[in-house]
Enzyme design. Structure first.
Site, PDB file in Angstrom:
ATOM      1  N   SER A   1     -20.682 103.982  22.635  1.00 39.56           N
ATOM      2  CA  SER A   1     -20.676 103.195  23.863  1.00 39.56           C
ATOM      3  C   SER A   1     -21.763 102.135  23.873  1.00 39.56           C
ATOM      4  CB  SER A   1     -20.839 104.120  25.064  1.00 39.56           C
ATOM      5  OG  SER A   1     -22.008 104.890  24.927  1.00 39.56           O
ATOM      6  N   ALA A   2     -22.803 102.294  23.056  1.00 43.20           N
ATOM      7  CA  ALA A   2     -23.894 101.321  23.044  1.00 43.20           C
ATOM      8  C   ALA A   2     -23.802 100.344  21.880  1.00 43.20           C
ATOM      9  CB  ALA A   2     -25.239 102.045  22.975  1.00 43.20           C
TER      10      ALA A   2
ATOM     11  N   LEU B   1     -19.455 102.835  10.077  1.00 44.05           N
ATOM     12  CA  LEU B   1     -19.375 104.293  10.019  1.00 44.05           C
ATOM     13  C   LEU B   1     -18.837 104.891  11.310  1.00 44.05           C
ATOM     14  CD1 LEU B   1     -22.785 105.114   8.266  1.00 44.05           C
ATOM     15  CD2 LEU B   1     -20.514 104.979   7.218  1.00 44.05           C
TER      16      LEU B   1
ATOM     17  N   VAL C   1     -22.384 101.746  14.418  1.00 45.72           N
ATOM     18  CA  VAL C   1     -23.228 102.230  13.332  1.00 45.72           C
ATOM     19  C   VAL C   1     -22.618 101.777  12.009  1.00 45.72           C
ATOM     20  CG1 VAL C   1     -24.218 104.239  12.187  1.00 45.72           C
ATOM     21  CG2 VAL C   1     -23.958 104.224  14.672  1.00 45.72           C
TER      22      VAL C   1
ATOM     23  N   ASP D   1     -30.849 112.730  25.552  1.00 43.38           N
ATOM     24  CA  ASP D   1     -29.395 112.800  25.353  1.00 43.38           C
ATOM     25  C   ASP D   1     -29.059 113.755  24.204  1.00 43.38           C
ATOM     26  OD1 ASP D   1     -26.788 112.234  26.032  1.00 43.38           O
ATOM     27  OD2 ASP D   1     -26.677 110.398  24.835  1.00 43.38           O
TER      28      ASP D   1
END
Length: 410
Positions: free
Chosen positions: A19-20, A15, A23, A130
């Protein structure tokens, strides 16, 4: 290509990328889910895996209509994943990119939803850290609210905290998105619930204005503005709504409202905003590239000049597929934060008006100075001729005792 995530889930389709991690649209025992699969190098970090497991109870315990619930945390070989509710819709950043700014009623309704979600999280002892439009999802299948706003849900709870390990970031680093960072984070203080309120007020300002109150230019300049500058009023909104924004953007964390208070007071504003069109303000131009800044040591990725924060949350990560959202840089020293402050953030301007300090503004100022100089010279010349005539004799000669009566040169 489908892949198994643990023993209970299957990831079928990507999807989005962040940066981590990535998805995925996935499938579980109870139907469709969203699976946030963290990067493999993170999964191999045993310290991070330990923190991941420690946070399991807190993350799984967040259950609120305006929070994207985490259903499961998977630790399986090289896979480290959060399994979350699947929201059929888009994120708030995508809507902002499309519309530039929202009508006040819709903007306030969305932010009130998010504030209610934050209130539940803060009551459970969880700080998001965040809050930004990218982490607000709009449920397109939910009932329309005030101003035609779709229900808003806050997502990615715990991700910044999980990845922000002391070993990875060190005491001299900060993690977050520059435009939304509270001043106390910039100054190196630990994040409390008030940082989410500050970030959410920044989001509300952005929804109304089309730009953030302290954003633009190099990330270091953005960080300094958060600490040193005051927010400029937005024209055309009720005074009480503006005062809510100002209070939640206070430099002192204790001066900000709690999330539950903010949600309730925003709901009270909705009747006053019905039918109000989007604000007509012009986005300030980007800051000059010559603006001084020393936000990162030489060679640090944060030294790259960008209009928004464009450095990944985790060193070595790829930015989001369609936008750059995170930065990691050292905390500026007090003398750096104190230097170069203008006292007031970039002011919204009337459409077509140049930004103070821009090339167009300097050119206009230069033309005004030239015109003023010409007018001054003409006036002085006229005054000089008049004085000469008034002090001369009948034959037109100047008496010797009036030689010092002429006006001084400018």
């Amino acid at each position: 290509m489908a892949r198994k995530i643990g023993s209970r889930y299957t990831a079928n389709q990507i999807l989005g990328r962040g940066s981590a991690g990535t998805v995925w649209l996935g499938e579980g025992p109870e139907g469709p889910v969203a699976i946030k699969l963290l990067r493999e190098d993170l999964a191999s970090d045993q310290e991070l895996v330990g923190r991941f497991v420690q946070e399991r109870t807190a993350l799984l315990g967040l259950d609120h209509p305006h929070v994207v619930s985490v259903r499961d945390l998977v630790v399986d070989g090289n896979d480290l994943a959060l399994v979350m509710d699947l929201v059929r819709g888009t994120d708030l950043r995508t809507r902002l990119d499309r519309e530039r700014r929202l009508a006040p009623e819709a903007a306030v309704a969305i932010v009130a939803d998010v504030a209610e979600g934050l209130a539940a999280a803060h009551a459970a002892g969880v700080v998001h850290r965040d809050v930004k439009p990218e982490n607000v999802l709009l449920d397109m299948q939910g009932p329309l609210g005030p101003g035609g706003a779709h229900p808003a849900l806050l997502t990615d709870f715990g991700v910044a905290k999980l990845i922000d390990s002391p070993r990875r970031t060190r005491a001299t680093k900060i993690i977050g998105t520059p435009d939304y960072l509270a001043p106390e984070i910039v100054e190196g203080l630990p994040p409390r619930a008030a940082v989410d309120i500050y970030a959410l007020a920044t989001v509300l300002y952005e929804l109304l204005a089309g730009f953030t109150p302290f954003g633009g230019g190099h990330p270091g300049a953005v960080l300094r503005r958060h600490v040193t500058e005051t927010v400029v009023p937005l024209p055309g909104i009720p005074e009480e709504l503006w005062q809510l924004i100002v209070q939640c953007l206070a430099k002192a964390p204790a001066s900000r409202l709690r999330a539950s208070e903010l949600a309730a007071r925003l709901r009270e504003q909705l009747p006053l905003l019905a039918g109000m069109p989007p604000l007509d303000v012009d986005e300030p131009e980007a800051e000059s590239a010559e603006e001084p800044y020393e936000a990162a040591a030489p060679g640090d990725p944060a030294a790259v000049r960008v209009r928004r924060g464009a450095v990944p949350l985790v060193p070595g990560a790829q930015p989001d597929s369609n936008r750059d959202t995170h930065t990691s840089m050292r905390v500026p020293a007090p003398d750096e934060l104190a230097g170069g402050a203008r006292g007031t953030a970039r002011a919204p301007r009337a459409t077509g008006a140049p930004r103070p300090g821009s090339a167009r503004h300097r050119a206009q100022a230069r033309r005004r100075r030239i015109a003023l100089g010409a007018v001054t010279a003409a006036l002085l010349a006229a005054i000089g001729v008049g004085a000469w005539l008034a002090t001369s004799g009948d034959d037109g000669t100047r008496p010797s005792d009036t030689k010092n009566s002429a006006p001084a040169s400018p």
